[in-house]
Design a protein around this motif. Structure first.
Motif, PDB file in Angstrom:
ATOM      1  N   THR A 131       0.841  -1.202   0.000  1.00 49.47           N
ATOM      2  CA  THR A 131       0.000   0.000   0.000  1.00 49.47           C
ATOM      3  C   THR A 131       0.871   1.246   0.000  1.00 49.47           C
ATOM      4  O   THR A 131       1.895   1.296   0.674  1.00 49.47           O
ATOM      5  N   THR A 132       0.449   2.237  -0.747  1.00 53.20           N
ATOM      6  CA  THR A 132       1.156   3.511  -0.796  1.00 53.20           C
ATOM      7  C   THR A 132       0.279   4.591  -0.181  1.00 53.20           C
ATOM      8  O   THR A 132      -0.883   4.742  -0.571  1.00 53.20           O
ATOM      9  N   ILE A 133       0.831   5.321   0.782  1.00 53.58           N
ATOM     10  CA  ILE A 133       0.096   6.410   1.421  1.00 53.58           C
ATOM     11  C   ILE A 133       0.204   7.647   0.545  1.00 53.58           C
ATOM     12  O   ILE A 133       1.306   8.103   0.230  1.00 53.58           O
ATOM     13  N   ASP A 134      -0.907   8.180   0.150  1.00 56.27           N
ATOM     14  CA  ASP A 134      -0.946   9.321  -0.772  1.00 56.27           C
ATOM     15  C   ASP A 134      -0.292  10.534  -0.137  1.00 56.27           C
ATOM     16  O   ASP A 134      -0.356  10.742   1.084  1.00 56.27           O
ATOM     17  N   TRP A 135       0.338  11.357  -0.967  1.00 49.87           N
ATOM     18  CA  TRP A 135       1.021  12.543  -0.448  1.00 49.87           C
ATOM     19  C   TRP A 135       0.050  13.670  -0.131  1.00 49.87           C
ATOM     20  O   TRP A 135       0.392  14.606   0.597  1.00 49.87           O
ATOM     21  N   ARG A 136      -1.169  13.600  -0.659  1.00 55.43           N
ATOM     22  CA  ARG A 136      -2.163  14.637  -0.360  1.00 55.43           C
ATOM     23  C   ARG A 136      -2.776  14.379   1.016  1.00 55.43           C
ATOM     24  O   ARG A 136      -3.242  13.277   1.286  1.00 55.43           O
TER      25      ARG A 136
ATOM     26  N   SER B  90      -6.286  18.015   9.741  1.00 57.69           N
ATOM     27  CA  SER B  90      -5.718  18.981  10.676  1.00 57.69           C
ATOM     28  C   SER B  90      -4.199  18.901  10.664  1.00 57.69           C
ATOM     29  O   SER B  90      -3.596  17.977  10.119  1.00 57.69           O
ATOM     30  N   ALA B  91      -3.570  19.884  11.328  1.00 58.81           N
ATOM     31  CA  ALA B  91      -2.112  19.930  11.381  1.00 58.81           C
ATOM     32  C   ALA B  91      -1.541  18.734  12.132  1.00 58.81           C
ATOM     33  O   ALA B  91      -0.468  18.210  11.783  1.00 58.81           O
ATOM     34  N   ASP B  92      -2.215  18.281  13.180  1.00 59.10           N
ATOM     35  CA  ASP B  92      -1.741  17.103  13.913  1.00 59.10           C
ATOM     36  C   ASP B  92      -1.745  15.865  13.026  1.00 59.10           C
ATOM     37  O   ASP B  92      -0.830  15.035  13.076  1.00 59.10           O
ATOM     38  N   LYS B  93      -2.787  15.729  12.213  1.00 57.07           N
ATOM     39  CA  LYS B  93      -2.860  14.603  11.306  1.00 57.07           C
ATOM     40  C   LYS B  93      -1.769  14.661  10.235  1.00 57.07           C
ATOM     41  O   LYS B  93      -1.285  13.627   9.772  1.00 57.07           O
ATOM     42  N   HIS B  94      -1.386  15.900   9.838  1.00 60.59           N
ATOM     43  CA  HIS B  94      -0.327  16.034   8.842  1.00 60.59           C
ATOM     44  C   HIS B  94       0.964  15.403   9.344  1.00 60.59           C
ATOM     45  O   HIS B  94       1.643  14.663   8.629  1.00 60.59           O
ATOM     46  N   GLY B  95       1.321  15.710  10.577  1.00 61.54           N
ATOM     47  CA  GLY B  95       2.531  15.132  11.151  1.00 61.54           C
ATOM     48  C   GLY B  95       2.448  13.623  11.292  1.00 61.54           C
ATOM     49  O   GLY B  95       3.425  12.910  11.037  1.00 61.54           O
ATOM     50  N   GLN B  96       1.288  13.131  11.690  1.00 61.15           N
ATOM     51  CA  GLN B  96       1.111  11.696  11.838  1.00 61.15           C
ATOM     52  C   GLN B  96       1.229  10.979  10.492  1.00 61.15           C
ATOM     53  O   GLN B  96       1.884   9.929  10.383  1.00 61.15           O
ATOM     54  N   LEU B  97       0.626  11.547   9.450  1.00 59.62           N
ATOM     55  CA  LEU B  97       0.729  10.949   8.121  1.00 59.62           C
ATOM     56  C   LEU B  97       2.158  10.977   7.599  1.00 59.62           C
ATOM     57  O   LEU B  97       2.596  10.042   6.929  1.00 59.62           O
TER      58      LEU B  97
END
Length: 317
Positions: A87-92, A102-109
């Motif tokens: 699986t590839t996690i999308d960059w968007r 949210s910004a917290d989710k950005h860091g987690q991703l």
């Protein structure tokens, strides 16, 4: 004994020839996918009808609808080290509904992407394979090669890796040799000089590694026919169809005489195009032909004189 589902599907799947006809006893039973029937081609007997359709239950009328309705991923490919299974996690940074996270989710991703890339390659062998396949993809894109050539090159590299032919040789050299071998196998005219131009190794190493891999993997390739290069060279030179046809005639006539033996196929094709231009009264500069074929003007001049002499024409000034 109960058969598995895969065996039943394999037995019921459409085939071109499905056995003997019980009426006329000929092996001409074929599948008619339009009518959904098994029919004897000789006497017309319908053996069965309304077979199970294993295709999708939906219909799509354009590419966008097909992507929206499809519920499966991309097909397996040999050009990726994991065959496209991971699986590839999308960059968007968007959720399933397309909303910004949210910004917290950005860091987690971001952390998930880093770890996902790390775990895709478990050892040095997989990392080397990933690098080699990326090199094949880069060179294939630079040369404008279709996907089947890239897939064939990936299979050749995997075979060389399984037989431990990479040891003592550079990854770039083996990857380039695999791509050149794939071009020869698929009948895509790319010269060794063209492959060298997009590679990170020199031509001597590519040629030496190519011969070694072809010998060890028992890949028997026919010598490159110069006429394979004629359509592409004529297209780049923007010459007429009569010149292209005449060049192919010159190559066929001189090849039957063995004139091409031991000569560069690209230079031989370039000389035939120049000679055809002279015979068709179309001016084609020698330098332009030589640059298109990535050869020298001297080679074009010598080869075209030999070709004109072989087909019974005197040199045209």
């Amino acid at each position: 004994m109960t058969r598995s589902v895969s065996e039943q599907i394999r037995d019921e799947s459409p085939r071109t020839n499905t056995g003997r006809c019980p009426d006329c006893e000929t092996s001409t039973v074929v599948s008619d996918p339009d009518r959904g029937e098994l029919v004897c081609r000789e006497c017309g007997l319908v053996l069965s009808e309304d077979p199970i359709d294993y295709g999708p239950e939906w219909r799509a009328f354009n590419a966008k609808e097909h992507d929206q309705l499809s519920r499966v991923g991309a097909p397996l490919t040999q050009s990726m080290h994991d065959r496209g299974l991971t699986t590839t996690i999308d960059w968007r940074n968007r959720d399933a509904n397309g909303h910004t996270m949210s910004a917290d989710k950005h860091g987690q991703l971001h952390r998930l992407r880093v770890w996902q890339e790390r775990i895709r390659t478990k050892n040095a062998g997989e990392r080397n394979l990933k690098y080699a396949l990326s090199e094949i993809d880069r060179m294939a894109s630079a040369l404008g090669l279709p996907n089947p050539v890239k897939e064939t090159a990936s299979v050749i590299y995997r075979r060389a890796l399984d037989q431990d032919l990479i040891r003592g040789r550079s990854i770039e050299g083996v990857a380039t040799s695999a791509l050149y071998t794939a071009c020869r196998e698929e009948g895509i005219p790319r010269s060794l000089e063209e492959v060298t131009a997009v590679s990170r190794v020199d031509q001597r190493e590519i040629g030496r590694t190519y011969r070694y891999i072809a010998d060890e993997l028992d890949i028997n390739l026919e010598p490159t026919n110069p006429r394979q290069f004629v359509p592409r060279f004529c297209s780049e030179l923007e010459v007429g169809n009569d010149v292209e046809s005449k060049a192919i005639e010159i190559i066929d006539a001189t090849t039957r005489q063995g004139l091409h033996s031991g000569k560069s196929p690209t230079g031989f094709a370039a000389a035939a195009i120049y000679a055809a231009g002279l015979l068709c009264n179309e001016t084609i500069p020698q330098r332009a032909v030589a640059q298109t074929a990535q050869t020298t003007v001297v080679t074009v001049r010598n080869r075209y004189r030999e070709q004109l002499e072989a087909i019974g024409h005197e040199e045209i000034a």
